[in-house]
Scaffold this active site. Structure first.
Site, short mmCIF file in Angstrom:
data_model
loop_
_atom_site.label_atom_id
_atom_site.label_comp_id
_atom_site.label_asym_id
_atom_site.label_seq_id
_atom_site.Cartn_x
_atom_site.Cartn_y
_atom_site.Cartn_z
N CYS A 134 4.23 3.11 8.49
CA CYS A 134 3.63 1.80 8.70
C CYS A 134 3.11 1.71 10.14
O CYS A 134 2.27 2.50 10.53
CB CYS A 134 4.62 0.69 8.37
SG CYS A 134 5.23 0.72 6.68
N ASP A 189 -2.62 -0.77 -0.63
CA ASP A 189 -2.34 -1.23 0.73
C ASP A 189 -3.57 -1.90 1.32
O ASP A 189 -4.52 -1.22 1.72
CB ASP A 189 -1.93 -0.03 1.58
CG ASP A 189 -1.49 -0.43 2.98
OD1 ASP A 189 -1.58 -1.63 3.33
OD2 ASP A 189 -1.05 0.47 3.73
N HIS A 221 2.14 -0.33 0.39
CA HIS A 221 2.49 -0.19 1.80
C HIS A 221 4.01 -0.17 1.95
O HIS A 221 4.69 -1.08 1.48
CB HIS A 221 1.90 -1.38 2.58
CG HIS A 221 2.09 -1.28 4.05
ND1 HIS A 221 1.30 -0.49 4.86
CD2 HIS A 221 2.98 -1.88 4.88
CE1 HIS A 221 1.69 -0.61 6.10
NE2 HIS A 221 2.71 -1.44 6.15
#
Length: 254
Positions: A134, A189, A221
């Site tokens: 991330c 995502d 995500h």
């Protein structure tokens, strides 16, 4: 799993003390070093388990709390299973903390983390591998471009906003990168769109960077994180295969 030793360590920086987790094979011999960059939820048992798995494969792994300026980990209280949709207060608390970590301060810290590994008797004297998740994917890409002489590989998993029209977009460091890169994008995502992926890839190609960029179909995500609602076990295992292959060919050549 081979014997792994994990310890908490404190790393002095220009702005305070970064708490971190250091995992390494139990033989205490020097091994190739890996800097693991956390996601926004921070240094917690999940990331310690991931570091231990890397250590069991023969690496010395450092996981710093990059939010150390706001306190020791965990910076915010987290449930056993993290679901920001049901717990919006988590990101409400983390948002200002994330925004406060500027590229300049993050890369200043990165130099300290890399120096910490270089000085450790548990790390060999070769280049370092990076893996980031991330927001950690952004940090990994920036670190590869900021410290090219120290980084041989960088893997970026479900990173967001890796290539934008911002003046400080991470992809703009491409012409400085000498490491081999790997990207795993989640097709579910919204923080890394098809257009952003295309811009990232075209920029890396133009700069002559060795890289592989893959889209994990059906993944969201955060798919690597087993303590979150976004976890995808199949995609997580695919990530491990890709990461270990990258580290093996770049940190253990021949």
């Amino acid at each position: 799993m081979p014997v792994v030793r994990g310890t908490s360590v404190d790393i002095p920086t220009q702005d305070g003390t970064a708490d971190a987790y250091l995992a390494h094979p139990g033989d205490s011999a020097p091994h190739p070093a890996v800097l693991l960059y956390m996601d926004a939820f921070g240094l917690r048992p999940q990331l310690r388990r991931m570091a231990d798995r890397l250590a069991s494969a023969g690496y010395t792994v450092l996981v710093p709390n990059v939010f150390y300026r706001h306190g020791r980990a965990p910076v915010v209280e987290l449930p056993d299973v993290i679901d920001p949709v049901r717990r919006p207060e988590i990101f409400a608390a983390l948002g200002p903390v994330m925004q406060a970590l500027t590229p300049e301060s993050a890369m200043r810290d990165a130099g300290v983390y890399l120096s910490c590994l270089a000085a450790s008797p548990l790390a060999d004297d070769g280049p370092v591998g990076l893996t980031g998740y991330c927001m950690g994917a952004v940090l990994a890409l920036r670190t590869a471009g900021t410290y090219p002489e120290r980084v041989a590989a960088a893997a970026c998993f479900h990173g967001g906003r890796l290539a934008t029209d911002a003046a400080d977009s991470p992809h703009l460091l491409a012409d400085r990168i000498t490491a081999e890169l790997y990207f795993a994008h989640a097709d579910q995502d919204p923080s890394m769109t098809e257009d952003q992926i295309a811009l990232l890839e075209s920029t890396l190609t133009a700069a002559g960077v060795t890289y592989r960029s893959e889209v994990y179909h059906g993944a969201h995500h955060g798919f690597t994180q087993a303590d979150t609602a976004a976890h995808d076990a199949q995609a997580e295992e695919r990530h491990w295969q890709a990461l270990l292959a990258l580290l093996s060919r770049t940190l253990r050549p021949g």
